[in-house]
Design an enzyme around this catalytic site. Structure first.
Site, PDB file in Angstrom:
ATOM      1  N   HIS A   1      72.772  55.095  76.227  1.00  0.00           N
ATOM      2  CA  HIS A   1      72.972  55.795  74.951  1.00  0.00           C
ATOM      3  C   HIS A   1      71.579  56.093  74.371  1.00  0.00           C
ATOM      4  O   HIS A   1      70.648  55.314  74.589  1.00  0.00           O
ATOM      5  CB  HIS A   1      73.738  54.849  74.023  1.00  0.00           C
ATOM      6  CG  HIS A   1      74.190  55.446  72.732  1.00  0.00           C
ATOM      7  ND1 HIS A   1      73.378  55.547  71.636  1.00  0.00           N
ATOM      8  CD2 HIS A   1      75.386  55.960  72.365  1.00  0.00           C
ATOM      9  CE1 HIS A   1      74.055  56.097  70.637  1.00  0.00           C
ATOM     10  NE2 HIS A   1      75.277  56.355  71.058  1.00  0.00           N
TER      11      HIS A   1
ATOM     12  N   ASP B   1      72.839  46.122  75.659  1.00  0.00           N
ATOM     13  CA  ASP B   1      73.492  46.903  74.620  1.00  0.00           C
ATOM     14  C   ASP B   1      74.994  46.709  74.797  1.00  0.00           C
ATOM     15  O   ASP B   1      75.606  47.283  75.692  1.00  0.00           O
ATOM     16  CB  ASP B   1      73.077  48.374  74.786  1.00  0.00           C
ATOM     17  CG  ASP B   1      73.956  49.330  73.977  1.00  0.00           C
ATOM     18  OD1 ASP B   1      74.903  48.871  73.321  1.00  0.00           O
ATOM     19  OD2 ASP B   1      73.670  50.541  74.020  1.00  0.00           O
TER      20      ASP B   1
ATOM     21  N   GLN C   1      79.824  48.770  73.641  1.00  0.00           N
ATOM     22  CA  GLN C   1      81.151  49.059  74.205  1.00  0.00           C
ATOM     23  C   GLN C   1      81.753  47.852  74.918  1.00  0.00           C
ATOM     24  O   GLN C   1      82.770  47.974  75.603  1.00  0.00           O
ATOM     25  CB  GLN C   1      81.071  50.240  75.192  1.00  0.00           C
ATOM     26  CG  GLN C   1      80.557  51.527  74.592  1.00  0.00           C
ATOM     27  CD  GLN C   1      81.487  52.118  73.545  1.00  0.00           C
ATOM     28  OE1 GLN C   1      82.664  51.740  73.435  1.00  0.00           O
ATOM     29  NE2 GLN C   1      80.961  53.032  72.742  1.00  0.00           N
TER      30      GLN C   1
ATOM     31  N   LYS D   1      82.706  49.142  65.951  1.00  0.00           N
ATOM     32  CA  LYS D   1      83.368  49.484  67.213  1.00  0.00           C
ATOM     33  C   LYS D   1      84.314  48.363  67.642  1.00  0.00           C
ATOM     34  O   LYS D   1      84.937  48.445  68.697  1.00  0.00           O
ATOM     35  CB  LYS D   1      82.326  49.747  68.303  1.00  0.00           C
ATOM     36  CG  LYS D   1      81.513  51.015  68.063  1.00  0.00           C
ATOM     37  CD  LYS D   1      80.622  51.293  69.241  1.00  0.00           C
ATOM     38  CE  LYS D   1      79.487  52.232  68.898  1.00  0.00           C
ATOM     39  NZ  LYS D   1      79.885  53.645  68.956  1.00  0.00           N
TER      40      LYS D   1
ATOM     41  N   CYS E   1      75.784  61.246  72.977  1.00  0.00           N
ATOM     42  CA  CYS E   1      74.480  60.597  72.790  1.00  0.00           C
ATOM     43  C   CYS E   1      73.941  60.058  74.106  1.00  0.00           C
ATOM     44  O   CYS E   1      73.326  58.980  74.129  1.00  0.00           O
ATOM     45  CB  CYS E   1      74.558  59.475  71.765  1.00  0.00           C
ATOM     46  SG  CYS E   1      75.094  60.018  70.157  1.00  0.00           S
TER      47      CYS E   1
HETATM   48  C1  LIG Z   1      76.629  52.157  74.484  1.00  0.00           C
HETATM   49  C2  LIG Z   1      76.291  52.413  73.053  1.00  0.00           C
HETATM   50  N1  LIG Z   1      75.116  51.988  72.572  1.00  0.00           N
HETATM   51  C3  LIG Z   1      74.768  52.173  71.289  1.00  0.00           C
HETATM   52  C4  LIG Z   1      75.590  52.808  70.402  1.00  0.00           C
HETATM   53  C5  LIG Z   1      75.130  52.990  68.995  1.00  0.00           C
HETATM   54  O1  LIG Z   1      75.956  52.334  68.119  1.00  0.00           O
HETATM   55  P1  LIG Z   1      75.761  52.502  66.554  1.00  0.00           P
HETATM   56  O2  LIG Z   1      75.859  53.976  66.287  1.00  0.00           O
HETATM   57  O3  LIG Z   1      76.883  51.739  65.958  1.00  0.00           O
HETATM   58  O4  LIG Z   1      74.434  51.973  66.212  1.00  0.00           O
HETATM   59  C6  LIG Z   1      76.823  53.282  70.866  1.00  0.00           C
HETATM   60  C7  LIG Z   1      77.764  53.982  69.974  1.00  0.00           C
HETATM   61  O5  LIG Z   1      77.667  55.092  69.579  1.00  0.00           O
HETATM   62  C8  LIG Z   1      77.174  53.078  72.211  1.00  0.00           C
HETATM   63  O6  LIG Z   1      78.339  53.522  72.679  1.00  0.00           O
END
Ligand SMILES: Cc1ncc(COP(=O)(O)O)c(C=O)c1O
Lengths: 169, 404
Positions: free
Chosen positions: B119, B196, B199, B222, B362
């Site tokens: 991401h 990270d 998910q 999430k 993203c």
């Molecule tokens: C794999 C992953 N990493 C990071 C994020 C970033 O999460 P957040 O927008 O809650 O900071 C997301 C979600 O959009 C994600 O799916």
């Protein structure tokens, strides 16, 4: 799903342009000027090229990938702008931008549904003074789909930047 | 019979004249009443600042806030509550690592190892850190199935590798990283391992001590919690080796005109009044997940995914990205319909009340890798059901008829 609701966005003329876009080709890099724009939400890239002689748009082309709305908008825009003077082109761009923004908020009732007033603008065709947008006015339906505004304006933003670039030289 | 769906008030609403079919839990989950009730109860009953007052209300607020920390720690198997730092989100957790841990642990010529499926929030902070320190970013490639290529990972690990950071579950492909194996290999060269977990958490049981990762980041929103609250888990010595990114109230021990000393873990990192209601909501989300059961959730998501994969296989010209088996999708399913742009697919689905995501998710480097600009993504959560799947598939067929 209500096909009639979808038809507000995807008018037949839009679907036609999306399937068979006009001026969708690559002009040689030696011809005219080019600008590239990104739609950050989907990653689509659009390149627009324009040839201007004595302040008049002689030719245009666009290239890239996009959804039905952004492809149709680019196609119809080239159709409307080729042959125009730069000031006339800027007027059309301004009118187009107004068409998409006009009563966007009033047009929506509380449930996010759309009132009849906003539809009538589209039905009577858009006229802003004496600026004629031709088929581009079919995109008025996008006002009722605010998440798709960026798709509809990708090409016009690119062309606006392109004209500024050409006039700056 | 009462089902989990009854706990999600929002699932009763209509969208564009159809029952809401919410298939975008990977972007943000829906919130059960139990979470919303706890947030309300905090404001109704206990609202006061934490760690400050000697009065009863402040004590109650502090107990709830710290209680939430303990719940989160227990859910992911952390050694202690002090290993849980509250942040705003996964993004903030990763940025704090890049800003507070990275600079102390990198020199020019060192390497940060990421994967091709990250991401943007697990790429861009490292790019900025790389530019500032002269460290180089490297990316592990993927196998044909959309899984991390372990052979390539081994090849790219070296004594120069100082930080390894990767997603537990891909937010596009749904594939699971072999976290334990990668962590062991990374530790062999002395690298710090960051996962990270945006998910991962809330979809299956997680034990950070067993995985042996050094840091683990995730977002409350999430996993049934509210927005604006996230978590950075770290092993004690790793958190100790990290510099706070923000300074101010709450995080200090003693302040003079010239200097200040800082609090113990984890408060050292939580400058200013924290997101108290958010943390309490997150604690309620943890309670709810435990009550439903993470194993049950994993099974339900896999069952829906298996049904979805076989339904989509019947639709002509449809390409599914990532693994072909439901076991390795963790609720996430990305695909494209040949000749129809994802935005157009999503608009047609929306008119049928089916909410899916369309775009690059993203993860533009992953899109490049897959040779596409964007994709449609449907997420299947444990609160989705067969009717959701049926409405999704029928809307998809209509989209195809409309455009192809
Ligand atoms: C794999 C992953 N990493 C990071 C994020 C970033 O999460 P957040 O927008 O809650 O900071 C997301 C979600 O959009 C994600 O799916």
């Amino acid at each position: 799903m209500n096909q009639a609701d979808l038809g507000i966005l995807y008018r037949q003329v839009i679907l036609d342009h999306a399937k068979n876009p006009h001026h969708f080709r690559t002009l040689p890099a030696s011809v005219g000027q080019q600008v590239e724009k990104f739609n950050p939400s989907c990653g689509d890239v659009l390149q627009v090229r324009m040839v201007v002689l004595r302040n008049q748009i002689q030719d245009m082309s666009f290239d890239g990938a996009g959804c039905a709305i952004s492809m149709a908008a680019a196609s119809m825009l080239t159709e409307q702008l080729i042959g125009q003077s730069l000031p006339a082109a800027r007027e059309k761009l301004a009118a187009f931008s107004e068409l998409l923004m006009a009563d966007q908020v009033q047009g929506q009732n509380q449930d996010g549904l759309f009132t009849d007033e906003s539809q009538s603008v589209e039905d009577k065709g858009w006229q802003d003074g004496d600026v004629d947008l031709g088929e581009l006015s079919a995109l008025a339906g996008v006002r009722q789909f605010p998440t798709r505004l960026k798709c509809a304006t990708l090409a016009s933003h690119a062309v606006t930047a392109l004209i500024a670039k050409i006039e700056g030289e | 019979m009462k089902t989990v769906r009854d706990d999600f008030t929002i699932l009763n609403r209509q969208v564009n004249g159809h029952p809401l079919t919410y298939l975008d839990g990977a972007a943000t989950s829906q919130k059960p009443d139990q979470v919303l009730d706890q947030i309300r109860a905090y404001y109704d009953q206990k609202n006061a600042n934490v760690h400050r007052g000697v009065y009863t209300l402040s004590q109650e607020a502090t107990t709830s806030y710290e209680g939430a920390r303990a719940k989160v720690a227990a859910m992911i198997g952390a050694a202690a509550a002090k290993n849980i730092v509250f942040t705003r989100s996964t993004t903030e957790s990763l940025n704090w690592l890049a800003q507070g841990y990275g600079p102390n642990h990198l020199e020019a010529g060192d390497e940060i190892l990421l994967t091709q499926l990250e991401h943007h929030s697990n790429i861009v902070p490292w790019q900025v850190l790389g530019k500032a320190t002269g460290a180089r970013l490297r990316y592990v490639s993927l196998t044909d199935k959309g899984e991390i290529d372990l052979a390539d990972f081994k090849n790219k690990l070296s004594q120069k590798t100082k930080i390894v950071s990767f997603a537990h579950v891909s937010n596009v492909l749904g594939s699971l990283a072999p976290v334990k194996e990668m962590t062991t290999l990374a530790h062999e060269v002395g690298a710090t391992v960051i996962v990270d977990g945006a998910q991962g958490v809330g979809h299956f049981p997680i034990d950070v001590l067993d995985l042996n990762v050094d840091f683990y980041a995730f977002s409350g929103h999430k996993m049934l919690g509210p927005t604006g609250i996230g978590v950075l888990y770290g092993k004690t010595d790793f958190l100790e080796a990290m510099t706070p990114v923000q300074y101010g109230g709450e995080m200090i021990e003693r302040v003079t005109l010239e200097e200040a000393t800082f609090q113990e873990l984890p408060w050292r990192f939580e400058a200013g009044t924290p997101n108290i209601a958010g943390a309490i909501g997150l604690g309620a989300a943890v309670d709810y997940l435990n009550e439903v059961g993470l194993e049950t959730i994993a099974d339900k998501e896999e069952e829906l995914m298996a049904a979805a994969l076989s339904a989509l296989a019947e639709i002509p010209d449809l390409t599914v990205y990532g693994p072909k088996d439901a076991k390795n999708h963790h609720g996430v399913l990305s695909f494209n319909l040949a000749g129809v742009h994802p935005h157009d697919v999503a608009t047609v689905l929306d008119m049928a009340g089916v909410e899916v995501r369309a775009g690059h998710h993203c993860a533009q480097p992953l899109m490049d890798y897959l040779g596409i600009q964007s994709a449609v993504r449907a997420t299947f959560a444990f609160y989705n059901n067969q009717e959701d799947l049926d409405r999704f598939v029928s809307a998809l067929r209509q989209a195809r008829e409309y455009f192809v």
